[in-house]
Design an enzyme around this catalytic site. Structure first.
Site, short mmCIF file in Angstrom:
data_model
loop_
_atom_site.label_atom_id
_atom_site.label_comp_id
_atom_site.label_asym_id
_atom_site.label_seq_id
_atom_site.Cartn_x
_atom_site.Cartn_y
_atom_site.Cartn_z
N GLY A 189 46.58 37.96 33.68
CA GLY A 189 47.93 37.44 33.48
C GLY A 189 47.92 36.33 32.47
O GLY A 189 46.86 35.75 32.17
N LYS A 198 44.34 42.72 29.79
CA LYS A 198 45.63 42.08 29.46
C LYS A 198 46.19 42.85 28.28
O LYS A 198 45.56 42.91 27.22
CB LYS A 198 45.43 40.62 29.05
CG LYS A 198 44.99 39.68 30.16
CD LYS A 198 44.79 38.27 29.63
CE LYS A 198 44.29 37.34 30.74
NZ LYS A 198 43.87 36.02 30.19
N ASP A 236 36.59 31.72 36.67
CA ASP A 236 36.93 32.00 35.28
C ASP A 236 36.64 30.76 34.44
O ASP A 236 37.22 29.69 34.68
CB ASP A 236 38.41 32.38 35.16
CG ASP A 236 38.82 32.78 33.73
OD1 ASP A 236 37.95 32.82 32.84
OD2 ASP A 236 40.02 33.07 33.54
N SER A 274 45.37 32.76 40.45
CA SER A 274 44.48 32.01 39.58
C SER A 274 44.79 30.53 39.76
O SER A 274 45.92 30.10 39.52
CB SER A 274 44.70 32.46 38.13
OG SER A 274 43.95 31.68 37.23
N GLU A 319 34.13 35.28 35.17
CA GLU A 319 34.92 35.75 34.04
C GLU A 319 34.65 34.89 32.80
O GLU A 319 34.74 33.66 32.87
CB GLU A 319 36.40 35.67 34.44
CG GLU A 319 37.40 36.18 33.42
CD GLU A 319 38.84 36.07 33.96
OE1 GLU A 319 39.03 35.84 35.17
OE2 GLU A 319 39.78 36.20 33.15
N ASN A 365 36.78 30.67 30.90
CA ASN A 365 37.45 30.63 29.59
C ASN A 365 36.54 30.08 28.49
O ASN A 365 36.89 29.14 27.77
CB ASN A 365 38.75 29.81 29.65
CG ASN A 365 39.85 30.51 30.44
OD1 ASN A 365 40.21 30.08 31.53
ND2 ASN A 365 40.36 31.60 29.91
N ASP A 371 37.08 38.77 29.63
CA ASP A 371 38.51 38.66 29.35
C ASP A 371 38.68 38.56 27.83
O ASP A 371 38.88 39.57 27.15
CB ASP A 371 39.07 37.43 30.10
CG ASP A 371 40.50 37.07 29.78
OD1 ASP A 371 41.12 37.73 28.93
OD2 ASP A 371 41.04 36.09 30.37
N LYS A 394 41.00 33.05 42.53
CA LYS A 394 40.21 32.82 41.31
C LYS A 394 40.28 31.33 40.99
O LYS A 394 41.37 30.76 40.92
CB LYS A 394 40.79 33.66 40.17
CG LYS A 394 40.42 33.23 38.77
CD LYS A 394 40.85 34.30 37.75
CE LYS A 394 41.33 33.69 36.44
NZ LYS A 394 41.78 34.72 35.48
N LEU A 395 39.11 30.73 40.83
CA LEU A 395 39.05 29.31 40.50
C LEU A 395 38.69 29.17 39.03
O LEU A 395 37.72 29.76 38.56
CB LEU A 395 37.97 28.60 41.33
CG LEU A 395 38.07 28.67 42.85
CD1 LEU A 395 36.91 27.88 43.47
CD2 LEU A 395 39.42 28.16 43.35
N LYS A 396 39.45 28.37 38.32
CA LYS A 396 39.08 28.02 36.95
C LYS A 396 37.93 27.03 37.03
O LYS A 396 37.95 26.10 37.86
CB LYS A 396 40.27 27.38 36.24
CG LYS A 396 41.40 28.35 35.95
CD LYS A 396 41.00 29.37 34.89
CE LYS A 396 42.21 30.19 34.44
NZ LYS A 396 41.85 31.13 33.35
O1 OSB Z 1 42.00 33.29 31.32
O2 OSB Z 1 43.01 34.53 32.68
C1 OSB Z 1 43.04 33.59 31.89
C2 OSB Z 1 46.49 31.93 31.97
C3 OSB Z 1 46.67 31.66 30.64
C4 OSB Z 1 45.66 31.96 29.75
C5 OSB Z 1 44.50 32.56 30.19
C6 OSB Z 1 44.31 32.86 31.53
C7 OSB Z 1 45.32 32.51 32.44
C8 OSB Z 1 45.20 32.70 33.87
C9 OSB Z 1 46.49 32.76 34.67
O3 OSB Z 1 44.15 32.73 34.47
C10 OSB Z 1 46.78 34.12 35.13
C11 OSB Z 1 48.19 34.24 35.67
O4 OSB Z 1 48.40 33.94 36.83
O5 OSB Z 1 49.09 34.66 34.90
MG MG Z 2 40.52 34.66 31.94
#
Ligand code: OSB
Ligand code: MG
Length: 372
Positions: free
Chosen positions: A291, A263, A189, A135, A214, A191, A239, A161-163
């Site tokens: 994660g 998760k 992703d 990620s 995501e 969020n 998520d 995975k690109l934020k």
């Molecule tokens: O949205 O998946 C998420 C980390 C912290 C909070 C939310 C997210 C994440 C990650 C990192 O995307 C995932 C990892 O490498 O642990």
């Molecule tokens: Mg996520």
């Protein structure tokens, strides 16, 4: 399982690089560990709550407070305790799945350690290694992002995975596709950073053949996700919205997602995570393991979970060196894009005492007999 005491151990671990998402930037992790100690065995749990309530309503100080005041006393009042009961007994306390999950993980680890059984076998693992993605946070510039992606592909990660967030979506995806080609498994992703008003913008991701998008919208916006899923070609994955097996079933039947990120912390524990896996499998919905920037303790349990049959997409289960200069446990090392599933009793790993001493910021020791 007999417990004599529990230690709430707080540690501070600097990340190898800042991790920026649409909700904020993590520079280090302030992590709460739950250490249960009994005459026959001990167990470790890792609470995935972040320092601030920005990813979900939970935060690490709140998790510690609720454990001490409401969760641990309920368990300590029982005549006997098994990991299987933890979720049920704690369900009378509303919410706080990450706090509950950490306690259940510690009890599971202790119980399975005493029996000599691995968490992976207990959960129903069908493989001895799992495929790993990485990620990647929002970067300062496109060239900087491309360097980071190049380095991770070089290391062997099987999926990127690109934020994303408004203003950092189409261009980074286009740049990664142009530079690394159509063969790279790529997903994004958000969020919760968008709303249905952005559907047209998100449809512009369609030509890039992403595995999934995501959580584009707010946690409680299943109707919005369902509407988006009808408007775009990229599969919608949830998520934040998936808070239980029932929430997963609900999201699926409403057409709000066609892929699920699991998760354990977000759903209240590894046993509920297995039920989410089962519900998704029953609906033909693929899952992958998310994660929360865990140490080797949480990572060990995540890798065990990701070895279940319906985890058919690479997870955010990256190697230790993607997060830490020095992990709390023996490091997880990438081997051909995979991490080995721990086979030892319980979660199969233990904190290194020297590293633990170095990163510990506080320890709250509670006698079981005085909690109940
Ligand atoms: O949205 O998946 C998420 C980390 C912290 C909070 C939310 C997210 C994440 C990650 C990192 O995307 C995932 C990892 O490498 O642990
Ligand atoms: Mg996520």
């Amino acid at each position: 399982m007999k417990i004599e005491s529990v230690e709430l151990v707080r540690i501070a671990m600097p990340l190898v690089a800042p991790f920026r998402t649409s909700f904020g930037t993590q520079f280090e992790r302030d992590i709460l560990l739950v250490h249960v100690i009994g005459p026959e065995a001990e167990g470790w749990g890792e609470c995935v709550a972040l320092a601030d309530p920005l990813y979900s309503h939970e935060y690490v100080d709140g998790a510690q407070a609720i454990m001490k005041s409401f969760l641990l006393p309920r368990l300590a009042a029982l005549p006997a305790l098994s990991a299987q009961q933890v979720g049920q007994v704690l369900s009378v306390v509303k919410g706080n799945p990450m706090a509950k999950a950490a306690i259940e993980m510690a009890v599971l680890d202790a119980e399975l350690s005493a029996m000599g059984a691995s968490l992976a076998s207990h959960l129903g693992a069908v493989r001895d290694s799992v495929a790993c993605g990485v990620s990647i946070g929002i970067a300062g510039s496109i060239p900087e992002l491309l360097d980071t992606v190049a380095a991770h592909l070089e290391e062997g990660y099987l999926r990127i995975k690109l934020k994303i967030e408004p203003g950092w979506d189409i261009e980074p995806v286009r740049a990664v596709r142009e530079r690394f080609g159509d063969g790279v498994l790529l997903q994004v992703d958000a969020n919760c950073a968008y709303s249905i008003a952005d559907a047209r913008q998100l449809a512009r991701l369609d030509p890039f053949d992403l595995l999934l998008i995501e959580q584009p919208f707010e946690e409680d916006d299943l109707a919005g996700h369902a509407a988006l899923a009808r408007l775009i070609q990229t599969p919608v994955c949830l998520d934040e919205s998936i808070t239980s097996a029932r929430a997963a079933a609900d999201a699926i039947v409403r057409g709000a997602c066609s892929v699920v990120n699991i998760k354990a912390g977000r759903v209240g524990g590894y046993l509920e995570a297995r039920r989410v896996h089962d519900v998704c499998a029953a609906h033909g919905v693929a899952v992958w393991c998310g994660g929360m920037l865990e140490t080797g303790l949480g990572r060990a349990a995540n890798v065990a979970l990701a070895a279940l049959p319906n985890f058919t997409l690479p997870g955010d289960t990256s190697a230790s060196d993607r997060y830490w200069r020095q992990d709390l446990t023996a490091p997880f090392v990438l081997d051909g894009g995979h991490l080995a599933v721990p086979q030892g009793p319980g979660i199969g790993v233990r904190p290194d005492p020297d590293v633990l001493a170095e990163v510990t910021t506080s320890v709250e020791k509670l006698a079981w007999s005085e909690l109940g």
